[in-house]
Design a protein around this motif. Sequence first.
Motif: not given
Length: 344
Positions: A23, A54, A58, A62, A73, A86, A90, A95, A97, A100
Motif C-alpha cells: 500500500m 493511492p 492502494a 481504488h 484492503a 491513506l 480509502l 473500502t 481497511t 491495513l
Amino acid sequence: MIADLLPIIDKFTNKRIMVVGDMIADIYLEGTISRVSREAPVLVLAYAGETMVPGGGANVVHNVAVLAGYVNAAGVIGEDAAGRELVALLKDKHTDTTGLIIDPARPTITKTRITAGGQATVRQQVVRIDRESQALLDKEIEDLLLAHIQNSIVDMDGVILSDYGCRVITPQIIEHTIERCKAMDIPCIVDSRYNVLNFKGATIIKQNEAEAAAAVGIDIKDKKSLLAAGQELEKRLTARAVLITRGAQGMTLFGEAGTVTHIPVTNISEVYDVSGAGDTVVAVMALALAAGAAVADAARLANAAAGVVVRKLGTATAKPEELKNAVRQYYGSGRSNSEGIEYL
C-alpha cells in the motif's frame, strides 16, 4: 463483441475483491518556477500545493472501488501521517481497511513526486523521493496480516496480490493466499514487479514486457521471443493464463490449451501518463472473472480500461460509464482486428 462485454461491467457491482499488497501513498508536490537559485544551478520552485492519491496496491484498491466493487484492503502501513491519510482516502471510497496493519517500526511507503511548471509550460516531474523500508516484515505483523486474510477470504469473490517489491508480500502470505483461493475456487490475480516466479499456482499472472523478460531470461524483441517468454512463464507458474502488457503494442494473453491472443491497444494517440495502468488492468481482470467472464473477455475489458486511464495524468481510475464508453467506441468500431489475433 459489445453484447458480450457490456453486461459484464454491470455485474461488477458489489463483487467482493480482496487486495493484498504494498500500500503506497503517492504524493504530488507542485511548484511554479520562480528563478534560478544563487546557491547552485538549480530551479527554485514556489510551493503551489500538495495532493496524495493511492498508489501501488492502494491504487488497485481504488480502482476496484471506483468500478463499484466491494474491496477489502490488506497490507501494512506506518504509524504516521501518510498512513492515516491513506486510510482516510480509502475509507472515503467505501473500502474495508481493517486489514491495513499498523507497524510502528515501518514507515508508510511514500513516493513523492515534485512537479514544476509555469503559466506557459507543461507541468513536468522534476524528481521523485521514495520512502520505504527494505527490512523483512516483522513476524508478529506478518501473523496479523495472515490472520486477516484467513478470516476475510471466505467472503471474497476474488483476490489480487499486488507486489511492488516492498517486502510485505512474504513467501508465507503468497503460499497461504494462493492455496486458499484454490480451495475456494476463486480467481487469484498476481501482479509482481520483481518476484513473479514465487507465485506458482495463481490463476492469472500479469506482467509487462520488461518484467516477463527478466523473469524468464528471454529478451523480448519480436513475436518469436514474446511467445517463448509467455509460454515459459505459463509453464513455470502453472497458471490458467498469463497476460503480458506491451505498452503501445497492446496486450498478449497466453490462455488455456495453448491459445495466444493479441489484443491491440485501444487508442495510442491520446496517451498522457501510463502510471498505474497495470493496477487498473488487474483490478478489471479480477472483477470480470468474479462476474463470470471468460479470461479473454476479462482481458479485453482490462485493455479498454487501461486505454481510459492512460489519458489521465498520474495514477488514475476508470469509472464504469467510462469503461462502457471505451468498449462501445473501440469494440464497436468494426475494426477487423478488434477481437484479437490468434497465433497458433
